[in-house]
Design an enzyme around this catalytic site. Sequence first.
Site, mmCIF file in Angstrom:
data_model
loop_
_atom_site.group_PDB
_atom_site.id
_atom_site.type_symbol
_atom_site.label_atom_id
_atom_site.label_comp_id
_atom_site.label_asym_id
_atom_site.label_seq_id
_atom_site.Cartn_x
_atom_site.Cartn_y
_atom_site.Cartn_z
ATOM 1 N N ASP A 119 -0.439 -34.161 28.801
ATOM 2 C CA ASP A 119 -1.349 -33.025 28.649
ATOM 3 C C ASP A 119 -2.621 -33.164 29.494
ATOM 4 O O ASP A 119 -3.002 -34.264 29.892
ATOM 5 C CB ASP A 119 -1.786 -32.906 27.182
ATOM 6 C CG ASP A 119 -0.665 -32.381 26.294
ATOM 7 O OD1 ASP A 119 0.489 -32.310 26.761
ATOM 8 O OD2 ASP A 119 -0.949 -32.056 25.126
ATOM 9 N N HIS A 262 -1.376 -38.299 27.824
ATOM 10 C CA HIS A 262 -2.300 -37.498 28.642
ATOM 11 C C HIS A 262 -2.367 -38.029 30.069
ATOM 12 O O HIS A 262 -2.490 -39.237 30.270
ATOM 13 C CB HIS A 262 -3.700 -37.502 28.022
ATOM 14 C CG HIS A 262 -3.760 -36.812 26.697
ATOM 15 N ND1 HIS A 262 -3.389 -37.432 25.521
ATOM 16 C CD2 HIS A 262 -4.113 -35.544 26.371
ATOM 17 C CE1 HIS A 262 -3.536 -36.563 24.516
ATOM 18 N NE2 HIS A 262 -3.966 -35.412 25.006
HETATM 19 ZN ZN LIG Z 1 -5.067 -31.196 25.396
#
Ligand SMILES: [Zn+2]
Length: 311
Positions: A119, A262
């Site tokens: 992400d 992430h």
């Molecule tokens: Zn996020």
Amino acid sequence: MTKLKRLLMRRKTLIVAFIAATGSFLLGVTLPMNLRANQPLAPIQAQVLAVSHSQEEQPISNINQFSQAIAHRVELSEQALAQLQEIRFQSGVPSQFQGTTIREAKLDSQHKAIALTFDDGPWPTTTTQILDILKENNIKATFFWVGKYLQTYPEIGKQVAQAGHAIGNHTWSHEYIKYNEDGAAREIDRTSSLIEQLTGIQTSMFRPPGGILNNGLAAYAQKKNYAVVMWSADSFDWRSLTESLMDNVMRQANSGGIVLMHDGGGNRSRTVKVLPDVIARLRKEGYIFVTVPELLQMQEQELQHQETAQK
Ligand SMILES: [Zn+2]
């Protein structure tokens, strides 16, 4: 007007008509290629152009060869379009999942498949480092992009898409606030438009920032037939030390699982550092790595098999 003059006029008209017809046919044949000039599909385009150039080098001596050349060109454009279609749909999910919220896929235990998701990118350095690790391991993952970062780092985004990873929408500005429908539409529509404009991908996956499902974003996304993709294994890579990051993933890993990590939105050097080991450990436990759309396709296929077996 003499007979001869009339004949010449008629001939002229015919020639003009012929040129116009040929021109528009060629335009029709070559237009898909020209359109693609704006798409980041350099390898396919280079291939098509390379072949069509070698075609042009040979003098076309008769109409038969000419029509063969056209047919060949049509075939090439069709191939290129098919590849383009494939790219467009690499981020689409089966229709039964559109408008629903997903945390994992339900797979039987013989299929040990897992989806790595990243992400908050595209992000300088860490996104490309992660791309390299995924490439070395021959893995396709799923990236959920923040629109404003994609706008800032479009080239990194294009690299991710060209490497064949699946792309999802993670809002434009990544804020944890309440949205009315207009606000949610701005966050989601604008991001999807930019994704399509830059990569040709029409995504049908949305992941709400912070996993918040009740602030208006997820509701809008479902209304627009996105699959709202959550996760089943949170690496907590944004706050964990590398050791516990690994433990977090391994403890929660399961067949059909979706792992949250992430590649952007802050310093992700820990994620980069631990990713090769995470992949190695999961692989050792027998997992294969797929994108979220592939994971959902696997569930759909298993259901179809069960249904045919029952009949
Ligand atoms: Zn996020």
